[in-house]
Design a protein around this motif. Structure first.
Motif, PDB file in Angstrom:
ATOM      1  N   ASN A 167      -9.045  -0.715  -6.714  1.00 27.40           N
ATOM      2  CA  ASN A 167      -8.493   0.615  -6.448  1.00 27.40           C
ATOM      3  C   ASN A 167      -7.282   0.906  -7.312  1.00 27.40           C
ATOM      4  OD1 ASN A 167     -10.334   1.310  -4.513  1.00 27.40           O
ATOM      5  ND2 ASN A 167      -9.155   0.337  -2.865  1.00 27.40           N
ATOM      6  N   THR A 168      -6.484  -0.147  -7.560  1.00 25.43           N
ATOM      7  CA  THR A 168      -5.271   0.055  -8.340  1.00 25.43           C
ATOM      8  C   THR A 168      -5.611   0.606  -9.723  1.00 25.43           C
ATOM      9  OG1 THR A 168      -3.264  -1.027  -9.138  1.00 25.43           O
ATOM     10  CG2 THR A 168      -5.235  -2.358  -9.163  1.00 25.43           C
ATOM     11  N   ASP A 184      -7.046   4.385  -9.264  1.00 23.12           N
ATOM     12  CA  ASP A 184      -5.921   5.275  -8.955  1.00 23.12           C
ATOM     13  C   ASP A 184      -5.027   5.479 -10.175  1.00 23.12           C
ATOM     14  OD1 ASP A 184      -6.891   5.332  -6.414  1.00 23.12           O
ATOM     15  OD2 ASP A 184      -5.344   4.030  -5.557  1.00 23.12           O
ATOM     16  N   ASP A 198      -4.798  -5.749  -7.438  1.00 23.28           N
ATOM     17  CA  ASP A 198      -4.458  -5.207  -6.127  1.00 23.28           C
ATOM     18  C   ASP A 198      -3.608  -6.217  -5.358  1.00 23.28           C
ATOM     19  OD1 ASP A 198      -5.769  -2.795  -6.331  1.00 23.28           O
ATOM     20  OD2 ASP A 198      -7.629  -3.508  -5.419  1.00 23.28           O
ATOM     21  N   ASP A 202       0.821  -1.220   0.000  1.00 21.37           N
ATOM     22  CA  ASP A 202       0.000   0.000   0.000  1.00 21.37           C
ATOM     23  C   ASP A 202       0.855   1.270   0.000  1.00 21.37           C
ATOM     24  OD1 ASP A 202       1.043  -0.266   2.511  1.00 21.37           O
ATOM     25  OD2 ASP A 202      -0.838   0.035   3.594  1.00 21.37           O
ATOM     26  N   LYS A 203       2.135   1.112  -0.313  1.00 23.11           N
ATOM     27  CA  LYS A 203       3.029   2.291  -0.333  1.00 23.11           C
ATOM     28  C   LYS A 203       3.715   2.415  -1.693  1.00 23.11           C
ATOM     29  CE  LYS A 203       4.068   1.844   4.643  1.00 23.11           C
ATOM     30  NZ  LYS A 203       3.444   0.505   4.872  1.00 23.11           N
TER      31      LYS A 203
END
Lengths: 326, 326
Positions: free
Chosen positions: B103-104, B107, B311, A324-325
């Protein structure tokens, strides 16, 4: 050891080794503060650049020597490279491996038909074990880095980098190489000296195992205090080689030192933005480019990804800690 | 829609899209019971083949249309492909995405400079939302699959497959394609019809979302009962396209159906043996080759890996469940 040996190795490797892609991603350019390219040798046969050196060395033997078989000592990537090269040449390979090497590497070496002999990295001398077996069975030793034909094979990566970077409009900049004994680093440096003389090769090593960086400063072959304790097993070796060090000293440096944590973080970046599986040692050069930009010069940086032979638990650790970074 | 459009798209894509490698590993040949090759489109720009279609469509617009900007609806991969193609052409992209997309992907689409509009996949009609926005703002709609220039772009993958397979000594066999609305599948089928006529294209779909397989049997465009519930989000679409279905019907099939679990297992195989990160839908063709060998004919199978935009938690799930079974 010279560029003509690398060019000859490239001819022998044609149709056998892969020309791996030079990849990039906009997000990594932003983090690195310059154009960043990754030479994806994790996509090489056996999952690392070591197949190049293995094939180069086995194919350079004369017929009688080759038929008698070969032996190698390795934490795993050189093992697989030599094992596959031997199998494709139809000859025996005996591989001496540390008992704490990742299971994925030991299993893969056996699956390639090699006979695996395990030793204790902390208490036994792999070179002595290898030489005893070689003498007893008439096998030819294929050293992991201090062998001119192995260096020539690894150097073919540098010929490809020069071509591919030129195609991308890049003829100068720094080339960060995941560095153990220096076979990959010195081979690439010799190739680039001839084909892309405005590029400079920078060895990248894990903290605590920076024998090459220290040797480049002192001008003599320094020795690591220990041989275990890093997750970057693929690029840990006792000291720079007798053949590799003069080349490294003439052409490369200064060294860049990265932490294990930075290698795990770089693995997560490669997962998210390049869709590649890297092993910790194979992510060290990418870690250098992403986290030590202030030590690097130029508008472009090329990182080698030396290998992708990582067990699932170690990869999951990278994603747990850094997924997540990125 | 014809092969000349694909060849023209290939010229427009030159220097922009990557020619992705065709990879293999001895261990996967053994499991598949034949030579297995993977076309690694997860290594394409934006992590999927969709960049090809996006670039093809944006580059085919006339100057005035292109300057006004483009709009697309997508679960994520087409979104990123169109967003990057638009950014590199210096024009606006508006992307309509389902709110449950990884989300990946959301984003990454925003990071590529696109304006993202979210909708509810279960209750809202993405096409209607897209058309309203397009009309209001003068944007050109780039459909995800039912668009001739998009299909032409995806078809360039087929031209590369024909060349690369020939270099590997393969001119016949089956080509398994991860299949949603059929843009990738029909484009590849048209390319291979011209360049490798002894290859047959087989669409691969997730269980419960097998609209293409059923349509090939019935001869008409069947509709999926639901649009959610699979982890293979990239290859779920309501029904085969108006443009794609006649091509699929003429050249492809029969379809192969895989489970979500098999896709996760194939992801673990690609991790271990190819060092690649695949998303579940992008691993469906590999799952077909590994687990449905008895439905396949010939000595060689070529699988497309359509994408790698997954993800970290989903990738960890694949390694947790199958990391020790590869």
């Amino acid at each position: 050891m010279n560029i003509e040996m690398i060019r000859a190795a490239q001819k022998r490797l044609e149709g056998h080794a892969r020309c791996t892609p030079l990849l990039s991603a906009p997000c990594l350019d932003e983090i690195a503060g310059r154009r960043l390219f990754l030479k994806a040798e994790n996509l090489q046969h056996t999952g690392s650049f070591k197949f190049r050196g293995g094939w180069s060395a086995v194919s350079a033997l004369d017929e009688a020597q080759r038929k008698a078989g070969v032996i190698a000592f390795s934490s795993g990537n050189h093992a697989q490279g030599v094992a596959l090269a031997a199998r494709e040449h139809g000859v025996t390979a005996v591989i001496v491996m540390p008992s704490d090497a990742p299971n994925t590497k030991i299993d893969a070496t056996r699956a390639l038909g090699a006979e695996v002999v395990l030793y204790d990295r902390a208490t036994e001398d792999r070179k002595a074990i290898g030489r005893t077996l070689a003498d007893a069975r008439g096998l030819t030793m294929i050293e992991p880095f201090d062998n001119a034909q192995v260096i020539a094979g690894q150097g073919t990566t540098g010929l490809e980098i020069a071509d591919q970077a030129r195609d991308a409009g890049v003829t100068s900049g720094e080339v960060l190489v995941c560095c153990g004994g220096g076979g990959f680093t010195s081979g690439i440096a010799l190739a680039l000296e001839a084909e892309a003389p405005e590029m400079r090769v920078r060895p990248v090593e894990p903290e605590g195992f920076d024998d090459v960086a220290r040797s480049l400063v002192s001008g003599q072959r320094e020795i690591n205090a220990t041989m275990s304790g890093s997750i970057c097993d693929a690029i840990i070796s006792p000291q720079p080689g007798e053949i590799t060090f003069p080349i490294l000293h003439r052409l490369c440096g200064p060294g860049i030192i990265v932490t294990d944590a930075e290698c795990l973080h770089a693995m997560a970046y490669a997962f998210a933005h390049l869709k590649l599986v890297l092993e910790p040692g194979g992510a060290s050069a990418l870690a250098g480019a992403l986290f030590y930009g202030d030590e690097i010069e130029g508008d472009a940086v090329i990182c080698t990804a030396s290998g992708g032979n990582v067990d699932a638990p170690m990869f999951q650790r990278a994603l747990n800690e850094y997924g997540d970074k990125v």
